[in-house]
Every structure is written in C-alpha cells, then in structure tokens.
Scaffold this motif. Structure first.
Motif, PDB file in Angstrom:
ATOM      1  N   GLY A  34       1.377   9.206  -4.586  1.00 33.18           N
ATOM      2  CA  GLY A  34       0.856   7.853  -4.713  1.00 33.18           C
ATOM      3  C   GLY A  34       1.377   6.930  -3.638  1.00 33.18           C
ATOM      4  N   PRO A  35       0.723   5.797  -3.431  1.00 31.89           N
ATOM      5  CA  PRO A  35       1.142   4.861  -2.381  1.00 31.89           C
ATOM      6  C   PRO A  35       2.558   4.355  -2.614  1.00 31.89           C
ATOM      7  N   LEU A  36       3.317   4.285  -1.536  1.00 36.74           N
ATOM      8  CA  LEU A  36       4.725   3.893  -1.641  1.00 36.74           C
ATOM      9  C   LEU A  36       5.160   3.249  -0.334  1.00 36.74           C
ATOM     10  N   ILE A  37       5.862   2.121  -0.418  1.00 36.96           N
ATOM     11  CA  ILE A  37       6.443   1.482   0.759  1.00 36.96           C
ATOM     12  C   ILE A  37       7.945   1.733   0.723  1.00 36.96           C
ATOM     13  N   ILE A  38       8.456   2.377   1.752  1.00 38.50           N
ATOM     14  CA  ILE A  38       9.872   2.739   1.824  1.00 38.50           C
ATOM     15  C   ILE A  38      10.558   1.791   2.799  1.00 38.50           C
ATOM     16  N   CYS A  39      11.571   1.069   2.319  1.00 39.55           N
ATOM     17  CA  CYS A  39      12.217   0.024   3.121  1.00 39.55           C
ATOM     18  C   CYS A  39      13.714   0.258   3.274  1.00 39.55           C
ATOM     19  N   PRO A  40      14.157   0.797   4.415  1.00 41.04           N
ATOM     20  CA  PRO A  40      15.590   0.949   4.675  1.00 41.04           C
ATOM     21  C   PRO A  40      16.124  -0.216   5.510  1.00 41.04           C
ATOM     22  N   ASP A  92       0.343  -8.303  13.793  1.00 40.37           N
ATOM     23  CA  ASP A  92      -0.390  -7.221  14.462  1.00 40.37           C
ATOM     24  C   ASP A  92      -1.463  -6.685  13.510  1.00 40.37           C
ATOM     25  N   ARG A  93      -2.696  -7.147  13.703  1.00 40.38           N
ATOM     26  CA  ARG A  93      -3.782  -6.790  12.782  1.00 40.38           C
ATOM     27  C   ARG A  93      -4.078  -5.297  12.767  1.00 40.38           C
ATOM     28  N   THR A  94      -3.968  -4.662  13.930  1.00 45.18           N
ATOM     29  CA  THR A  94      -4.235  -3.217  13.998  1.00 45.18           C
ATOM     30  C   THR A  94      -3.211  -2.445  13.174  1.00 45.18           C
ATOM     31  N   ALA A  95      -1.936  -2.812  13.324  1.00 46.02           N
ATOM     32  CA  ALA A  95      -0.877  -2.139  12.566  1.00 46.02           C
ATOM     33  C   ALA A  95      -1.011  -2.429  11.071  1.00 46.02           C
ATOM     34  N   LEU A  96      -1.390  -3.664  10.723  1.00 47.17           N
ATOM     35  CA  LEU A  96      -1.586  -4.016   9.317  1.00 47.17           C
ATOM     36  C   LEU A  96      -2.714  -3.206   8.704  1.00 47.17           C
ATOM     37  N   ARG A  97      -3.824  -3.112   9.441  1.00 45.86           N
ATOM     38  CA  ARG A  97      -4.971  -2.341   8.936  1.00 45.86           C
ATOM     39  C   ARG A  97      -4.586  -0.878   8.737  1.00 45.86           C
ATOM     40  N   ARG A  98      -3.855  -0.344   9.699  1.00 47.63           N
ATOM     41  CA  ARG A  98      -3.392   1.053   9.598  1.00 47.63           C
ATOM     42  C   ARG A  98      -2.492   1.231   8.375  1.00 47.63           C
ATOM     43  N   SER A  99      -1.610   0.268   8.137  1.00 48.21           N
ATOM     44  CA  SER A  99      -0.695   0.334   6.997  1.00 48.21           C
ATOM     45  C   SER A  99      -1.459   0.355   5.674  1.00 48.21           C
ATOM     46  N   PHE A 100      -2.391  -0.572   5.536  1.00 44.16           N
ATOM     47  CA  PHE A 100      -3.142  -0.647   4.280  1.00 44.16           C
ATOM     48  C   PHE A 100      -4.037   0.579   4.080  1.00 44.16           C
ATOM     49  N   ASP A 101      -4.586   1.105   5.167  1.00 39.51           N
ATOM     50  CA  ASP A 101      -5.413   2.320   5.058  1.00 39.51           C
ATOM     51  C   ASP A 101      -4.572   3.505   4.581  1.00 39.51           C
ATOM     52  N   LYS A 104      -3.732   2.944   0.915  1.00 37.42           N
ATOM     53  CA  LYS A 104      -4.936   3.106   0.092  1.00 37.42           C
ATOM     54  C   LYS A 104      -5.244   4.586  -0.113  1.00 37.42           C
ATOM     55  N   ALA A 105      -4.895   5.402   0.880  1.00 42.28           N
ATOM     56  CA  ALA A 105      -5.130   6.850   0.793  1.00 42.28           C
ATOM     57  C   ALA A 105      -4.015   7.565   0.025  1.00 42.28           C
ATOM     58  N   ILE A 133       2.981  -7.132   3.075  1.00 40.31           N
ATOM     59  CA  ILE A 133       2.338  -5.839   2.823  1.00 40.31           C
ATOM     60  C   ILE A 133       2.591  -5.383   1.392  1.00 40.31           C
ATOM     61  N   ALA A 134       3.825  -5.567   0.927  1.00 40.71           N
ATOM     62  CA  ALA A 134       4.173  -5.156  -0.438  1.00 40.71           C
ATOM     63  C   ALA A 134       3.357  -5.929  -1.472  1.00 40.71           C
ATOM     64  N   GLN A 135       3.203  -7.223  -1.258  1.00 39.03           N
ATOM     65  CA  GLN A 135       2.439  -8.045  -2.199  1.00 39.03           C
ATOM     66  C   GLN A 135       0.963  -7.686  -2.185  1.00 39.03           C
ATOM     67  N   LYS A 136       0.405  -7.553  -1.003  1.00 37.18           N
ATOM     68  CA  LYS A 136      -1.033  -7.294  -0.883  1.00 37.18           C
ATOM     69  C   LYS A 136      -1.386  -5.891  -1.373  1.00 37.18           C
ATOM     70  N   ALA A 137      -0.515  -4.904  -1.081  1.00 38.40           N
ATOM     71  CA  ALA A 137      -0.791  -3.525  -1.505  1.00 38.40           C
ATOM     72  C   ALA A 137      -0.573  -3.353  -3.006  1.00 38.40           C
ATOM     73  N   GLY A 138       0.402  -4.089  -3.548  1.00 39.79           N
ATOM     74  CA  GLY A 138       0.680  -4.002  -4.984  1.00 39.79           C
ATOM     75  C   GLY A 138       1.219  -2.660  -5.438  1.00 39.79           C
ATOM     76  N   CYS A 139       1.730  -1.870  -4.500  1.00 34.35           N
ATOM     77  CA  CYS A 139       2.252  -0.545  -4.847  1.00 34.35           C
ATOM     78  C   CYS A 139       3.777  -0.589  -4.927  1.00 34.35           C
ATOM     79  N   PRO A 140       4.411   0.466  -5.436  1.00 36.35           N
ATOM     80  CA  PRO A 140       5.873   0.475  -5.524  1.00 36.35           C
ATOM     81  C   PRO A 140       6.561   0.373  -4.165  1.00 36.35           C
ATOM     82  N   VAL A 141       7.694  -0.296  -4.157  1.00 35.22           N
ATOM     83  CA  VAL A 141       8.559  -0.401  -2.978  1.00 35.22           C
ATOM     84  C   VAL A 141       9.844   0.348  -3.292  1.00 35.22           C
ATOM     85  N   LEU A 142      10.287   1.186  -2.364  1.00 37.16           N
ATOM     86  CA  LEU A 142      11.513   1.968  -2.558  1.00 37.16           C
ATOM     87  C   LEU A 142      12.578   1.473  -1.585  1.00 37.16           C
TER      88      LEU A 142
END
Length: 227
Positions: A34-40, A92-101, A104-105, A133-142
C-alpha cells in the motif's frame, strides 16, 4: 532486477563492513504493501543509499536532488536505484506529479523532510513539501531515525569509518488536513509533526530544533492520528 541487486549489494556491504556495529530496529512497524511515505532525518551521504536497502519492501522510490542527474553516467545509477529528480526548495510540479502517481499506484516514497543533508547532524526546520504531500496523499507516513551515519561517512570522507549505525523505523501515522475542531492544519505544521515523530526516534543530542518535544507535541496536538 537491477534495483533488487543494488539493494542486496548495499545490505551486504553495510552488514559486512559494520559487523557488530550495525542495527535495524522496528522493522515490524513497516507496512508491507500500500502507499507509504517514508521520512528519515538526513545528515550523511550514506543515508539515501542505505535507507532503501533496509526497508522491507521492493517498491520504494526516492526523491533525489536534481543536480545528481546532470551527468548521464551518474544519473544512470540514480535511476537504477529507483531515484527521481526534484528541484530542491521549489514547488517542483514534475516531482510532485511523480510522487503522487507512485503513491496512487501503491508504492512507497522515500523523502527527507529537511530537504537537504544537515551537516551539523542534528534536526533542522523542515521544508513544507513533505507535509503537503502527506496531507494530499492521505496515506500512512513512516518516520525513520538514523543515528551514526554522519560519523560513519562525514562530508569529504573518501571511505566510511567503522562506527555504530542504527536505523529505527517508527510507527506509521496519517497527517490530517483539519483538526477535530475544524481548524486547518498548515503544510508547515504537517511537516513539523513528521519531524517530531522522527525526533522521538533519536537520542536527545540529535533532536536539534525539536529538542523540546513536549512543547512541540502540545503545539501539534490533533495534527496526526495512528495509521
């Protein structure tokens, strides 16, 4: 295939070179799908190659500063290691779009909230991007706490030192867009909440601007909920 090989190579080199000194804590906290944002936190050149190698998932992708992609022969290895460019300190819109894509996958995205390597080795104020990104994606942050990496491979060093290094995976949480009382959570508050979660995984001397954890917890109450 190349990514799996490079991750395995990094794991082997780390464990062999730092035998008896390297430790991974909290692997059970990492969602396996599942979608996950990993923040070190980020204080050493060693961090970006090491973190993906020890995340127990094969679908991790990392943001990396665009300067690394300027030369084709260098960019090849970054792309092979599932990294993509981001222009730092900008929207950076390109990087943001890539992140959300990617999210989403159902992939995992590794990003460093501070936006750059902090050479002092202690936590600094984050950029608002991770929170956004964390707010807009709404997925778990680690949250991930890295200790010893700066001492192991300081800036300017040509070879790593044998020092104690620990990767600590915290418990995942979700960053909200609004508090329970309806007040909006700013992107800055969202990023700060992520940094507080990272600070909790670090020794006091490494918490920097987030040293006063109690006051930050009070200020950011209601910004996150457990995943």
């Amino acid at each position: 295939m190349m990514y799996a090989f490079l991750r395995a190579l990094m794991r082997t080199l780390t464990r062999v070179y730092l035998v008896g000194l390297f430790k991974v804590v909290g692997v059970e906290n990492v969602p396996r799908s599942g979608p996950l944002i990993i923040c070190p936190n980020h204080s050493a050149t060693l961090d970006p190659p090491m973190v993906p190698a020890f995340v127990p998932r094969s679908d991790t992708w990392s943001m990396a500063k665009s300067e690394y992609f300027a030369k084709a022969h260098v960019a090849f290895w970054f792309y092979a290691y599932h990294a993509f460019p981001v222009v730092r300190h900008s929207a950076d819109r390109t990087a943001l779009r890539r992140s959300f894509d990617l999210l989403k996958a159902g992939n995992a995205l590794i990003m460093y909230p501070e936006g750059t390597r902090i050479e002092s080795g202690v936590l600094a104020k984050p950029e608002p991007g991770a929170g956004f990104i964390a707010q807009k994606a709404g997925c778990p942050v680690l949250p991930v706490g890295l200790t010893g990496t700066r001492e192991c491979f300081p800036k300017g060093a040509h070879w790593p030192r044998r020092t104690r290094v620990t990767i600590t995976f915290g418990k995942p949480f979700v960053v909200l867009q609004k508090r329970a009382d309806g007040t909006r959570v700013s992107h800055e508050e969202a990023s700060d909440a992520i940094m507080v979660a990272i600070a909790e995984l670090l020794p006091p001397e490494q918490r920097g601007v987030f040293s006063d954890l109690e006051s930050h917890r009070k200020r950011l109450a209601g910004v996150t909920v457990p995943a």
